[in-house]
Design an enzyme around this catalytic site. Structure first.
Site, PDB file in Angstrom:
ATOM      1  N   HIS A   1      45.104 -11.276  14.399  1.00 44.11           N
ATOM      2  CA  HIS A   1      45.556 -10.194  15.284  1.00 44.11           C
ATOM      3  C   HIS A   1      46.222  -9.103  14.449  1.00 44.11           C
ATOM      4  O   HIS A   1      46.972  -9.401  13.543  1.00 44.11           O
ATOM      5  CB  HIS A   1      46.561 -10.750  16.303  1.00 44.11           C
ATOM      6  CG  HIS A   1      47.169  -9.691  17.167  1.00 44.11           C
ATOM      7  ND1 HIS A   1      46.500  -9.149  18.247  1.00 44.11           N
ATOM      8  CD2 HIS A   1      48.371  -9.065  17.107  1.00 44.11           C
ATOM      9  CE1 HIS A   1      47.272  -8.240  18.822  1.00 44.11           C
ATOM     10  NE2 HIS A   1      48.415  -8.171  18.154  1.00 44.11           N
TER      11      HIS A   1
ATOM     12  N   GLY B   1       9.672  -2.412   0.073  1.00 39.66           N
ATOM     13  CA  GLY B   1      10.708  -2.478   1.100  1.00 39.66           C
ATOM     14  C   GLY B   1      10.159  -2.317   2.499  1.00 39.66           C
ATOM     15  O   GLY B   1      10.826  -2.640   3.480  1.00 39.66           O
TER      16      GLY B   1
ATOM     17  N   ARG C   1       0.807  -1.225   0.000  1.00 34.80           N
ATOM     18  CA  ARG C   1       0.000   0.000   0.000  1.00 34.80           C
ATOM     19  C   ARG C   1       0.839   1.274   0.000  1.00 34.80           C
ATOM     20  O   ARG C   1       0.331   2.353  -0.269  1.00 34.80           O
ATOM     21  CB  ARG C   1      -0.938   0.006   1.205  1.00 34.80           C
ATOM     22  CG  ARG C   1      -0.251   0.177   2.543  1.00 34.80           C
ATOM     23  CD  ARG C   1      -1.259   0.143   3.678  1.00 34.80           C
ATOM     24  NE  ARG C   1      -0.605   0.283   4.972  1.00 34.80           N
ATOM     25  CZ  ARG C   1      -1.226   0.177   6.135  1.00 34.80           C
ATOM     26  NH1 ARG C   1      -2.510  -0.085   6.162  1.00 34.80           N
ATOM     27  NH2 ARG C   1      -0.563   0.327   7.266  1.00 34.80           N
TER      28      ARG C   1
ATOM     29  N   ALA D   1      15.998  -0.709  21.223  1.00 31.66           N
ATOM     30  CA  ALA D   1      16.903  -0.380  20.114  1.00 31.66           C
ATOM     31  C   ALA D   1      16.538   0.950  19.459  1.00 31.66           C
ATOM     32  O   ALA D   1      17.402   1.795  19.220  1.00 31.66           O
ATOM     33  CB  ALA D   1      16.897  -1.501  19.086  1.00 31.66           C
ATOM     34  N   ILE D   2      15.239   1.176  19.188  1.00 30.98           N
ATOM     35  CA  ILE D   2      14.824   2.401  18.501  1.00 30.98           C
ATOM     36  C   ILE D   2      15.114   3.634  19.356  1.00 30.98           C
ATOM     37  O   ILE D   2      15.730   4.600  18.899  1.00 30.98           O
ATOM     38  CB  ILE D   2      13.319   2.340  18.131  1.00 30.98           C
ATOM     39  CG1 ILE D   2      13.071   1.251  17.090  1.00 30.98           C
ATOM     40  CG2 ILE D   2      12.831   3.688  17.596  1.00 30.98           C
ATOM     41  CD1 ILE D   2      11.592   0.974  16.818  1.00 30.98           C
TER      42      ILE D   2
ATOM     43  N   ALA E   1       9.180   5.980  21.930  1.00 29.53           N
ATOM     44  CA  ALA E   1       9.792   4.770  21.369  1.00 29.53           C
ATOM     45  C   ALA E   1       9.507   3.600  22.304  1.00 29.53           C
ATOM     46  O   ALA E   1      10.412   2.916  22.772  1.00 29.53           O
ATOM     47  CB  ALA E   1      11.293   4.977  21.176  1.00 29.53           C
TER      48      ALA E   1
ATOM     49  N   GLU F   1      13.407   5.380  30.842  1.00 31.17           N
ATOM     50  CA  GLU F   1      13.099   3.950  30.743  1.00 31.17           C
ATOM     51  C   GLU F   1      12.315   3.498  31.971  1.00 31.17           C
ATOM     52  O   GLU F   1      12.707   3.761  33.104  1.00 31.17           O
ATOM     53  CB  GLU F   1      14.402   3.135  30.615  1.00 31.17           C
ATOM     54  CG  GLU F   1      14.240   1.628  30.680  1.00 31.17           C
ATOM     55  CD  GLU F   1      13.250   1.077  29.668  1.00 31.17           C
ATOM     56  OE1 GLU F   1      12.320   0.360  30.092  1.00 31.17           O
ATOM     57  OE2 GLU F   1      13.396   1.363  28.460  1.00 31.17           O
TER      58      GLU F   1
ATOM     59  N   CYS G   1      11.172  -1.274   7.282  1.00 31.59           N
ATOM     60  CA  CYS G   1      12.615  -1.478   7.484  1.00 31.59           C
ATOM     61  C   CYS G   1      13.441  -0.670   6.493  1.00 31.59           C
ATOM     62  O   CYS G   1      14.338   0.070   6.875  1.00 31.59           O
ATOM     63  CB  CYS G   1      12.959  -2.957   7.362  1.00 31.59           C
ATOM     64  SG  CYS G   1      14.734  -3.282   7.389  1.00 31.59           S
TER      65      CYS G   1
END
Length: 462
Positions: free
Chosen positions: A441, A37, A33, A181-182, A266, A201, A40
């Protein structure tokens, strides 16, 4: 029109499923709609990483003297940063269009609604309706920003992730509610660009799904960079009547007010399962998710669901894997069910976070006797040379059999390293085998071997 398969939604679950179906010889259509993609590619994973890269480059400029380089006059052009991000997203969307043509997949633009008898009704932007038929229909409609009753979004002062990516001008101050994460990525981005950021939070630790030590390290790094972090806190209300937002925050010490230009909500996602015909076709849902079996078949024959609208982690790579498994099963192959305990999670803050498998607490709760090893990047030669000594790699093994139970990383570029742990766990690699596999290394990745050496009492460089 009759197809072997129709996919509703063209995000990383939908378009990948469509391509795999075409590869397997199924006549396929995809219905979208908005933009190919999905979230995301257009509003999530890809454009946010473009924003974060701009922020990282700006930080490099600000700390150029640390590397013996003098840079004068470097400043951020917020509008151009946003424009670059949109350009990256547009380019990727065109790439998906190319893949649809290459794989001979019909793209039908419009809103799709499931109908009885394996039919999909599609209404385009002009209101024209057409009905499609298929032997199999996959629902991959994804999710959107979750809206809390006490935190309504007006798209101007109280915004979601979409608006956060395209603000017309950079705010001087911002409150970010939610540190998943967002929320954490946007907190890092805006702080790096020069906005005064407060991160709130509800849980006792930020990035609460991560191992406790990772959460503590990110909070330490955020505070060092100037982000104000408030845990065990909740937003009670936001007053947007004045020139600025007045945010009332409930904390353990009582209520306090924070004034800011923008509030970014978020606090998670809500699935897009409304108005797609689930009720009238009898597709069963539970707590906002479509109920499916291990191969994404719903209770209605020929109807499947993948991605954010089903159980499991709401991640792009999970949706893609589910789409492939679903289509291969439809085509008569014998894929194995997805192991949701071996899904890597990545957060693209600075420092980055990457993890897979059990946390230390989770492994103990599951009844394992464990060996734990942690190697700090402060002891890594490559990290020191790169000026990126924040963070560590932490590994968790079963003490009896050496099973690789979990891996948790925080540091520069660790999202590029975590795949080693994912593949190792898939192959049932033991801790001893990781320890004896020679790592190059100097690299950041050798911290995996070093952390394992700590777990087995053989560490050299600590």
């Amino acid at each position: 029109m009759k197809y072997d398969l129709i996919v509703l939604g063209s995000g990383p679950g939908g378009y990948v499923a469509a391509i795999r179906a075409s590869q397997l010889g199924l006549k396929t259509a995809i219905v979208e709609r908005e933009s190919l993609g999905g979230v995301c590619l257009n509003w999530g994973c890809i454009p946010t990483k473009a924003l974060l890269k701009s922020a990282q480059v700006f930080e490099y400029l600000q700390h150029a003297a640390d590397y013996g380089i003098t840079v004068e006059g470097g400043k951020a052009d917020f509008e151009k940063v946003v424009k670059r991000s949109r350009g990256v997203a547009d380019g990727m969307s065109k790439g998906v269009q190319f893949l649809m043509k290459k794989n001979k997949i019909d793209v039908i633009m419009g809103s799709g609604k499931l109908k009885p008898g394996k039919k999909l009704e599609v209404t385009d932007a002009a209101g024209v309706i057409q009905t499609l038929e298929a032997n199999h229909i996959i629902l991959a409609t994804g999710a959107r920003s979750r809206i809390l009753p006490n935190l309504p979004q007006d798209g101007k002062k109280v915004i979601g992730y979409r608006e956060a990516m395209t603000l017309p001008q950079q705010p001087q101050s911002m409150v970010v509610v939610g540190s998943g994460a967002i929320g954490s990525e946007f907190a890092y981005f805006y702080n790096a660009m020069g906005t005064k950021v407060t991160l709130i939070e509800f849980m006792p630790a930020i990035v609460p799904v991560e191992d406790e030590e990772v959460s503590k390290q990110l909070e330490k790094s955020f505070k060092k960079s100037g982000i104000s972090v408030m845990t065990d806190s909740s937003v009670e209300s936001v007053d947007t009547s004045g020139a600025q937002c007045v945010v009332k925050v409930k904390t353990k010490k009582g209520e306090q007010e924070i004034t800011c230009d923008i509030v970014l909500s978020a606090v998670g996602i809500a699935t897009n399962i409304e108005n797609i015909g689930l009720e009238e076709t009898g597709v069963i849902t539970d707590k906002g998710k479509v109920v499916v079996n291990d191969f994404y078949q719903t209770n209605i024959p020929g109807v499947y669901a993948i991605g954010d609208i089903v159980k499991g982690q709401a991640l792009a790579h999970v949706a893609s894997a589910e789409g492939i498994i679903c289509v291969e099963k439809i085509a008569g192959h014998h894929p194995e069910p997805l192991n949701y305990n071996n899904i890597p999670g990545c957060t693209y803050t600075s420092p980055e976070i990457a993890s897979v498998g059990y946390t230390e607490k989770g492994a103990i709760a599951a009844g394992f006797e464990i060996k734990v090893g942690k190697f700090p990047f402060s002891a890594s030669g490559k990290a020191s040379a790169a000026g990126a000594k924040d963070g560590f790699v932490k590994v968790i093994y079963d003490a009896q059999y050496g099973e690789f139970l979990g891996c948790h990383m925080i540091g520069a570029n660790v999202t590029e390293i975590i795949a080693e742990a994912v593949v190792a766990r898939k192959l049932e690699t033991t801790g001893n085998e990781i320890l004896k596999a020679v790592h190059p290394h100097p690299t950041m990745s050798e911290a995996m071997m070093e952390a394992t050496a700590v777990a087995y009492g053989e560490v050299i460089h600590l």
